[in-house]
Design a protein around this motif. Structure first.
Motif, PDB file in Angstrom:
ATOM      1  N   LEU A   1      32.130  45.391  34.137  1.00 55.76           N
ATOM      2  CA  LEU A   1      32.044  46.840  34.318  1.00 55.76           C
ATOM      3  C   LEU A   1      33.092  47.268  35.349  1.00 55.76           C
ATOM      4  O   LEU A   1      33.108  46.771  36.474  1.00 55.76           O
ATOM      5  CB  LEU A   1      30.645  47.248  34.796  1.00 55.76           C
ATOM      6  N   ILE A   2      33.937  48.182  34.973  1.00 48.41           N
ATOM      7  CA  ILE A   2      35.039  48.577  35.858  1.00 48.41           C
ATOM      8  C   ILE A   2      34.746  49.905  36.545  1.00 48.41           C
ATOM      9  O   ILE A   2      34.411  50.895  35.906  1.00 48.41           O
ATOM     10  CB  ILE A   2      36.359  48.678  35.067  1.00 48.41           C
ATOM     11  N   SER A   3      34.855  49.888  37.873  1.00 48.68           N
ATOM     12  CA  SER A   3      34.755  51.108  38.672  1.00 48.68           C
ATOM     13  C   SER A   3      36.136  51.373  39.247  1.00 48.68           C
ATOM     14  O   SER A   3      36.732  50.491  39.856  1.00 48.68           O
ATOM     15  CB  SER A   3      33.768  50.928  39.821  1.00 48.68           C
ATOM     16  N   LEU A   4      36.628  52.567  39.019  1.00 47.71           N
ATOM     17  CA  LEU A   4      37.974  52.899  39.475  1.00 47.71           C
ATOM     18  C   LEU A   4      37.954  54.228  40.221  1.00 47.71           C
ATOM     19  O   LEU A   4      37.544  55.249  39.677  1.00 47.71           O
ATOM     20  CB  LEU A   4      38.919  52.991  38.269  1.00 47.71           C
ATOM     21  N   TYR A   5      38.372  54.193  41.490  1.00 48.84           N
ATOM     22  CA  TYR A   5      38.419  55.407  42.319  1.00 48.84           C
ATOM     23  C   TYR A   5      39.875  55.772  42.564  1.00 48.84           C
ATOM     24  O   TYR A   5      40.618  54.984  43.136  1.00 48.84           O
ATOM     25  CB  TYR A   5      37.736  55.159  43.668  1.00 48.84           C
ATOM     26  N   ILE A   6      40.250  56.963  42.132  1.00 48.14           N
ATOM     27  CA  ILE A   6      41.638  57.412  42.295  1.00 48.14           C
ATOM     28  C   ILE A   6      41.683  58.591  43.270  1.00 48.14           C
ATOM     29  O   ILE A   6      41.146  59.663  42.979  1.00 48.14           O
ATOM     30  CB  ILE A   6      42.235  57.850  40.946  1.00 48.14           C
ATOM     31  N   PRO A   7      42.309  58.399  44.432  1.00 51.19           N
ATOM     32  CA  PRO A   7      42.429  59.508  45.389  1.00 51.19           C
ATOM     33  C   PRO A   7      43.335  60.609  44.840  1.00 51.19           C
ATOM     34  O   PRO A   7      44.192  60.321  44.003  1.00 51.19           O
ATOM     35  CB  PRO A   7      43.069  58.860  46.624  1.00 51.19           C
ATOM     36  N   PRO A   8      43.157  61.848  45.302  1.00 50.60           N
ATOM     37  CA  PRO A   8      43.945  62.961  44.772  1.00 50.60           C
ATOM     38  C   PRO A   8      45.449  62.802  44.993  1.00 50.60           C
ATOM     39  O   PRO A   8      46.242  63.374  44.261  1.00 50.60           O
ATOM     40  CB  PRO A   8      43.412  64.185  45.536  1.00 50.60           C
TER      41      PRO A   8
ATOM     42  N   ASP B   1      51.352  55.354  38.937  1.00 47.57           N
ATOM     43  CA  ASP B   1      51.028  54.199  39.785  1.00 47.57           C
ATOM     44  C   ASP B   1      49.759  53.512  39.309  1.00 47.57           C
ATOM     45  O   ASP B   1      49.684  52.288  39.225  1.00 47.57           O
ATOM     46  CB  ASP B   1      50.719  54.665  41.221  1.00 47.57           C
ATOM     47  N   VAL B   2      48.744  54.353  39.057  1.00 48.67           N
ATOM     48  CA  VAL B   2      47.456  53.824  38.630  1.00 48.67           C
ATOM     49  C   VAL B   2      47.614  53.101  37.297  1.00 48.67           C
ATOM     50  O   VAL B   2      47.094  52.000  37.097  1.00 48.67           O
ATOM     51  CB  VAL B   2      46.405  54.947  38.503  1.00 48.67           C
ATOM     52  N   ALA B   3      48.375  53.710  36.406  1.00 51.90           N
ATOM     53  CA  ALA B   3      48.584  53.107  35.082  1.00 51.90           C
ATOM     54  C   ALA B   3      49.259  51.744  35.208  1.00 51.90           C
ATOM     55  O   ALA B   3      48.839  50.779  34.555  1.00 51.90           O
ATOM     56  CB  ALA B   3      49.405  54.042  34.210  1.00 51.90           C
ATOM     57  N   SER B   4      50.255  51.637  36.078  1.00 51.50           N
ATOM     58  CA  SER B   4      50.930  50.337  36.161  1.00 51.50           C
ATOM     59  C   SER B   4      50.027  49.308  36.852  1.00 51.50           C
ATOM     60  O   SER B   4      50.040  48.134  36.501  1.00 51.50           O
ATOM     61  CB  SER B   4      52.303  50.448  36.843  1.00 51.50           C
ATOM     62  N   TYR B   5      49.193  49.785  37.799  1.00 52.89           N
ATOM     63  CA  TYR B   5      48.204  48.895  38.404  1.00 52.89           C
ATOM     64  C   TYR B   5      47.263  48.337  37.319  1.00 52.89           C
ATOM     65  O   TYR B   5      46.979  47.152  37.270  1.00 52.89           O
ATOM     66  CB  TYR B   5      47.397  49.648  39.468  1.00 52.89           C
ATOM     67  N   LEU B   6      46.806  49.227  36.440  1.00 55.70           N
ATOM     68  CA  LEU B   6      45.861  48.820  35.394  1.00 55.70           C
ATOM     69  C   LEU B   6      46.507  47.858  34.397  1.00 55.70           C
ATOM     70  O   LEU B   6      45.873  46.899  33.942  1.00 55.70           O
ATOM     71  CB  LEU B   6      45.316  50.043  34.652  1.00 55.70           C
ATOM     72  N   ARG B   7      47.774  48.096  34.101  1.00 54.46           N
ATOM     73  CA  ARG B   7      48.465  47.171  33.195  1.00 54.46           C
ATOM     74  C   ARG B   7      48.560  45.783  33.822  1.00 54.46           C
ATOM     75  O   ARG B   7      48.419  44.770  33.143  1.00 54.46           O
ATOM     76  CB  ARG B   7      49.844  47.720  32.805  1.00 54.46           C
ATOM     77  N   GLY B   8      48.750  45.764  35.139  1.00 53.37           N
ATOM     78  CA  GLY B   8      48.750  44.480  35.859  1.00 53.37           C
ATOM     79  C   GLY B   8      47.405  43.787  35.738  1.00 53.37           C
ATOM     80  O   GLY B   8      47.335  42.577  35.455  1.00 53.37           O
TER      81      GLY B   8
ATOM     82  N   VAL C   1      38.215  61.614  47.010  1.00 56.22           N
ATOM     83  CA  VAL C   1      38.129  60.151  47.030  1.00 56.22           C
ATOM     84  C   VAL C   1      39.057  59.661  48.143  1.00 56.22           C
ATOM     85  O   VAL C   1      40.244  59.956  48.122  1.00 56.22           O
ATOM     86  CB  VAL C   1      38.596  59.560  45.676  1.00 56.22           C
ATOM     87  N   PRO C   2      38.534  58.945  49.151  1.00 52.42           N
ATOM     88  CA  PRO C   2      39.380  58.583  50.283  1.00 52.42           C
ATOM     89  C   PRO C   2      40.357  57.427  50.006  1.00 52.42           C
ATOM     90  O   PRO C   2      41.496  57.467  50.454  1.00 52.42           O
ATOM     91  CB  PRO C   2      38.394  58.198  51.383  1.00 52.42           C
ATOM     92  N   THR C   3      39.888  56.417  49.278  1.00 53.15           N
ATOM     93  CA  THR C   3      40.778  55.271  49.061  1.00 53.15           C
ATOM     94  C   THR C   3      40.727  54.801  47.621  1.00 53.15           C
ATOM     95  O   THR C   3      39.726  54.962  46.930  1.00 53.15           O
ATOM     96  CB  THR C   3      40.383  54.057  49.936  1.00 53.15           C
ATOM     97  N   PHE C   4      41.826  54.194  47.204  1.00 49.79           N
ATOM     98  CA  PHE C   4      41.908  53.635  45.863  1.00 49.79           C
ATOM     99  C   PHE C   4      41.020  52.396  45.779  1.00 49.79           C
ATOM    100  O   PHE C   4      41.086  51.519  46.633  1.00 49.79           O
ATOM    101  CB  PHE C   4      43.358  53.251  45.572  1.00 49.79           C
ATOM    102  N   ILE C   5      40.147  52.365  44.782  1.00 54.57           N
ATOM    103  CA  ILE C   5      39.301  51.186  44.595  1.00 54.57           C
ATOM    104  C   ILE C   5      39.331  50.791  43.125  1.00 54.57           C
ATOM    105  O   ILE C   5      39.180  51.653  42.246  1.00 54.57           O
ATOM    106  CB  ILE C   5      37.830  51.464  44.991  1.00 54.57           C
ATOM    107  N   TYR C   6      39.564  49.518  42.879  1.00 54.16           N
ATOM    108  CA  TYR C   6      39.400  48.987  41.521  1.00 54.16           C
ATOM    109  C   TYR C   6      38.430  47.840  41.643  1.00 54.16           C
ATOM    110  O   TYR C   6      38.631  46.927  42.434  1.00 54.16           O
ATOM    111  CB  TYR C   6      40.741  48.481  40.976  1.00 54.16           C
ATOM    112  N   ARG C   7      37.343  47.897  40.902  1.00 53.49           N
ATOM    113  CA  ARG C   7      36.365  46.840  41.005  1.00 53.49           C
ATOM    114  C   ARG C   7      35.832  46.463  39.642  1.00 53.49           C
ATOM    115  O   ARG C   7      35.555  47.326  38.821  1.00 53.49           O
ATOM    116  CB  ARG C   7      35.204  47.311  41.857  1.00 53.49           C
ATOM    117  N   CYS C   8      35.714  45.168  39.424  1.00 57.01           N
ATOM    118  CA  CYS C   8      35.171  44.689  38.173  1.00 57.01           C
ATOM    119  C   CYS C   8      33.959  43.837  38.519  1.00 57.01           C
ATOM    120  O   CYS C   8      34.079  42.851  39.246  1.00 57.01           O
ATOM    121  CB  CYS C   8      36.237  43.871  37.464  1.00 57.01           C
ATOM    122  N   ASP C   9      32.782  44.250  38.053  1.00 54.55           N
ATOM    123  CA  ASP C   9      31.557  43.572  38.468  1.00 54.55           C
ATOM    124  C   ASP C   9      30.520  43.691  37.353  1.00 54.55           C
ATOM    125  O   ASP C   9      30.778  44.313  36.332  1.00 54.55           O
ATOM    126  CB  ASP C   9      31.043  44.236  39.755  1.00 54.55           C
ATOM    127  N   SER C  10      29.344  43.109  37.576  1.00 55.97           N
ATOM    128  CA  SER C  10      28.301  43.250  36.551  1.00 55.97           C
ATOM    129  C   SER C  10      27.513  44.550  36.723  1.00 55.97           C
ATOM    130  O   SER C  10      26.643  44.876  35.922  1.00 55.97           O
ATOM    131  CB  SER C  10      27.361  42.046  36.576  1.00 55.97           C
TER     132      SER C  10
END
Ligand code: ZN
Length: 408
Positions: A29-36, A42-49, A115-124
């Protein structure tokens, strides 16, 4: 920043509730926080990574689901040139629906605070903590702690105590003088004290009156000065009306402000409950009248009265959860509508047993709230914490109203 409307708060709270419940079979399950301030590219290239990284995931099904989730976010991101005012939050992934089956869920939220900080998390499970904090109430109270020698003015903003100004008085202490001049000296002390109280009031007026959402004023201090200050009505009459009560504190500095909030906590909680009790009492009084008075309840009745603008106050339980789901079967095309507690309910097709896909979610509370807004009807949310609030949910299905005029 703009305060959320009650409806937006409700809708946001409800989405969070749903998201929080969902479970993945694996860490998928992916949680993604994108600051304004973050660039979408940038986010797209992060996700491709992350996508290429995920090829290392051992479990084939987890790998497949993670990649599907990332692809889904990437394709949704294309709708945005830039993040909205407060940024964006995605919760995407395959939730487990038992018996080795999964179902893709997709939540995109625009949060009430940035949203204060960029967060990408993959968890159950989805990671919702940063959003939970945003839901805490942000009610504002004015704070004054004083005695004859010192005063501090501040605010309670949600749970935060903010000091505005601390200052000392020029009131001389009472002891150490005797004889002939004693009475004259008393008189000087009283004048100085009066000037000091006026100064406190001036500073408090300036700070508090510009605060549009000020819910009340709390006054504290160690001695009887605080009661004197309140009784003598030094504050501007608008603030004077908002004084909730006086509370004992040991200090009159910034620490005193914290003591004041601590000691007033119960009173503030009671105040909220009181408001709810009063409202429900009004409803019960109407109901007891032989002709049913101005009370109305029952989903259909309330809805109809609401639509013709007959309801003055719509009373909704905070715990009322009801949605109408419009579903389509992905394998046989069968369509159906069901009433459920929320949009996460798993519905199977009557004809072929496949898990049905949700096309549309109509939330009862949201729907009623919108009709109410269009008809200038006040909406009050009642918590389940008081006996009356519990009764609203159990005996009246969580919704009721007080009418402007009787309807048939
Ligand atoms: Zn089917």
């Amino acid at each position: 920043m703009a305060e959320l409307t009650e409806l937006q708060k409700y809708e946001f709270r409800r989405s969070l509730e749903e998201v929080r419940k969902l479970q993945g079979r694996g860490t998928e399950l992916i949680s993604l926080y994108i600051p304004p301030t973050r660039q979408v590219s940038d986010v797209a290239s992060y996700l491709r990574g992350e996508y290429s990284q995920s090829s290392n995931i051992k479990s084939a099904s987890t790998r497949k689901n993670v990649q599907a989730a990332i692809s889904s976010i990437l394709s949704r991101l294309k709708n945005f040139k830039a993040p909205p005012e407060h940024g964006l939050v995605f919760f995407v992934g395959h939730r487990s629906i038992g018996a080795d089956q999964t179902d893709m869920v997709n939540f995109v939220l625009e949060p009430p605070d940035p949203v204060p900080t960029f967060i990408y998390r993959c968890d159950s499970q989805f990671f919702t903590e940063p959003l939970e904090q945003m839901l805490e109430t942000k009610e504002t109270y004015g704070l004054i702690v004083l005695d004859r020698s010192e005063a501090t003015i501040g605010f309670l903003l949600g749970k935060r105590v903010v000091s505005v100004k601390n200052f000392q008085s020029l009131v001389p202490s009472k002891h150490g003088r005797g004889g002939q001049s004693a009475r004259r000296f008393e008189r000087l002390i009283e004048i100085a004290a009066h000037e000091f109280y006026k100064k406190i009031a001036d500073i408090a007026n300036e700070a508090f009156l510009s605060e549009k959402n000020l819910k009340g004023v709390l006054v504290g201090g160690p001695g009887p000065t605080k009661e004197y200050f309140v009784k003598s009505e030094y504050l501007h009459h608008e603030l004077q009306r908002k004084i909730i009560d006086t509370f004992d504190t040991g200090y009159t500095d910034e620490y005193g402000l914290k003591e004041l909030v601590e000691n007033a906590r119960e009173a503030l909680k009671d105040l909220d409950l009181m408001r709810e009790k009063d409202l429900m009492q009004r409803f019960f009084e109407e109901i007891r009248k032989p002709d049913g008075g101005l009370a109305i309840y029952g989903e259909e009745q309330v809805k109809n009265a609401l639509m013709i603008g007959a309801i003055d106050t719509l009373i909704l339980s905070e715990d009322l959860r009801r949605v109408r789901l419009k579903l389509t079967c992905p394998s046989c095309g069968n369509k159906k509508e069901v009433l459920a507690k929320d949009s996460t309910e798993v519905v199977k097709c009557d004809k072929c047993g496949a898990i049905m896909k949700t096309d549309e979610v109509d939330d009862l509370v949201g729907e009623l709230h919108k009709i109410a807004d269009a008809n200038n009807t006040k909406v009050e949310f009642i918590s389940g914490e008081s006996e009356e609030g519990g009764l609203l949910l159990k005996a009246f299905g969580g919704l009721a109203g007080i009418l402007r005029f009787r309807v048939n």
